[in-house]
Design an enzyme around this catalytic site. Sequence first.
Site, PDB file in Angstrom:
ATOM      1  N   ASN A   7       0.868  -1.184   0.000  1.00 64.51           N
ATOM      2  CA  ASN A   7       0.000   0.000   0.000  1.00 64.51           C
ATOM      3  C   ASN A   7       0.903   1.233   0.000  1.00 64.51           C
ATOM      4  OD1 ASN A   7      -1.739   2.082   0.527  1.00 64.51           O
ATOM      5  ND2 ASN A   7      -2.679   1.137   2.331  1.00 64.51           N
ATOM      6  N   ARG A  90      -2.650  -1.986  -3.440  1.00 63.96           N
ATOM      7  CA  ARG A  90      -3.820  -1.123  -3.275  1.00 63.96           C
ATOM      8  C   ARG A  90      -3.687   0.020  -4.274  1.00 63.96           C
ATOM      9  NH1 ARG A  90      -4.685   3.675   0.838  1.00 63.96           N
ATOM     10  NH2 ARG A  90      -6.858   4.095   0.371  1.00 63.96           N
ATOM     11  N   HIS A 179     -12.651   3.894  -0.008  1.00 64.45           N
ATOM     12  CA  HIS A 179     -12.686   2.935   1.110  1.00 64.45           C
ATOM     13  C   HIS A 179     -13.474   1.679   0.713  1.00 64.45           C
ATOM     14  CE1 HIS A 179     -12.444   6.599   4.045  1.00 64.45           C
ATOM     15  NE2 HIS A 179     -11.217   6.102   3.853  1.00 64.45           N
ATOM     16  N   ARG A 238     -10.458  17.090   6.563  1.00 65.39           N
ATOM     17  CA  ARG A 238     -11.246  17.427   5.367  1.00 65.39           C
ATOM     18  C   ARG A 238     -12.640  17.926   5.750  1.00 65.39           C
ATOM     19  NH1 ARG A 238     -10.240  11.778   2.464  1.00 65.39           N
ATOM     20  NH2 ARG A 238      -8.361  11.512   3.711  1.00 65.39           N
ATOM     21  N   GLU A 381      -8.481  -4.474   5.158  1.00 70.22           N
ATOM     22  CA  GLU A 381      -8.343  -4.256   3.715  1.00 70.22           C
ATOM     23  C   GLU A 381      -7.220  -5.112   3.135  1.00 70.22           C
ATOM     24  OE1 GLU A 381      -8.396  -0.223   5.212  1.00 70.22           O
ATOM     25  OE2 GLU A 381      -9.107   0.422   3.260  1.00 70.22           O
TER      26      GLU A 381
END
Length: 394
Positions: A7, A90, A179, A238, A381
């Site tokens: 990743n 990923r 996600h 964010r 994940e």
Amino acid sequence: MKVLVINCGSSSLKYQLFDMTDESVLAKGLVERIGLPGSILIHRPGEGKVEIEAEIENHDKAIAMVLDALTDKNHGVVQSLDEIGACGHRVVHGGEAFSSSVAISPAVLEAIQANVELAPLHNPANIMGIEACTKLMPGTPQCAVFDTAFHQTMPAEAYIYALPYEYYEKYRIRRYGFHGTSHYYVSQRAYALLQNPQAKVITCHLGNGASVAAVNAGRSVDTSMGMTPLEGLVMGTRSGDLDPALIEFLMNKEQQSVSEVNDTLNKKSGVLGISGVSSDFRDIETAAGEGNERARLALDLFAHVVKKYIGAYTATMDGVDAIVFTAGLGENSASMRKQVCDGLRFLGILLDEEKNALRGTEIEITKPESKTKVFVIPTNEELVIARDTANLAV
Ligand code: AMP
């Protein structure tokens, strides 16, 4: 088969080596500050931990160090790289080109490259990881697993923005969602726990980045993040949803360029911007506990928006059978879960406070008579990436 999961971020890289015979993790670690002073590899073979400081100028060097660590005489976990049957990467943005994981070919790499304009901060790093592994492990199958793929089942009314339609056709402007690997994993676990593959599930991935997904009978039908990961929930730094008119307003008032305002929305907003304390929910919870009113407001606002999405997705799916909390905050903050669930009494949610206080385990946190079930499901994940990669590489 042993599968290496990679990743890559712009200046960091996380990895895990799986033995797929029992899905155990043989080693994992991360490289931090790639291309920056003070770069370091932290390698964890089993229980141990090895830290190697070195000049790690680029992703090629980072991957080379990871492969060295995995095969090292002292702290390695394989004799040679030949034991690694495949690498799974990923990749953040698959655009509309990918609705599932794929084996990487030159054409696939080109398609990932074509999505760089949709994810300029993420896809270039993902590509660097793929290229480095291809170079250092020629002949080993490389696979890509996309954050966006799970959401490709959304219907058009969930993914089209109300802009002139030609912008979708010309520039591929639409909701993609992110996600996806996490929403997929935790929703699949929820289906297993519910023993009902037709169930309507709302998955709340609440971490530094945060998103909610509506999953109906195993398919993502809506999600809160949009063309980029800026839309939707309030996040660590964010803003999430806001009135697009305020961008010009802010530009005029603060004499800022578009990219400066964009930077503010991505890096200085969210719970950090509201609280002025931190982007880390632990710090904000502590500050709120000490009476900091803006920290309290940040938490209240966050819970408010999560509830709003749960309500909206309950309406668009015409019901909900289970809600899932996952990721850093969702898995660890009993108080945030309680705050969200306390406001959802209309769904007949009856929280079991004792179960809600438990941590680090997959658990139903509602009472048996609760109309809607609520689960905490630690996300994984990497395991999804490893499984998809093993399936593609056989
Ligand atoms: P993630 O992006 O999934 O790694 O999640 C990171 C976020 O989870 C950070 O904002 C952390 O503050 C938050 N987090 C992790 N552990 C806890 C905890 N025990 N209580 C509250 N928030 C937590």
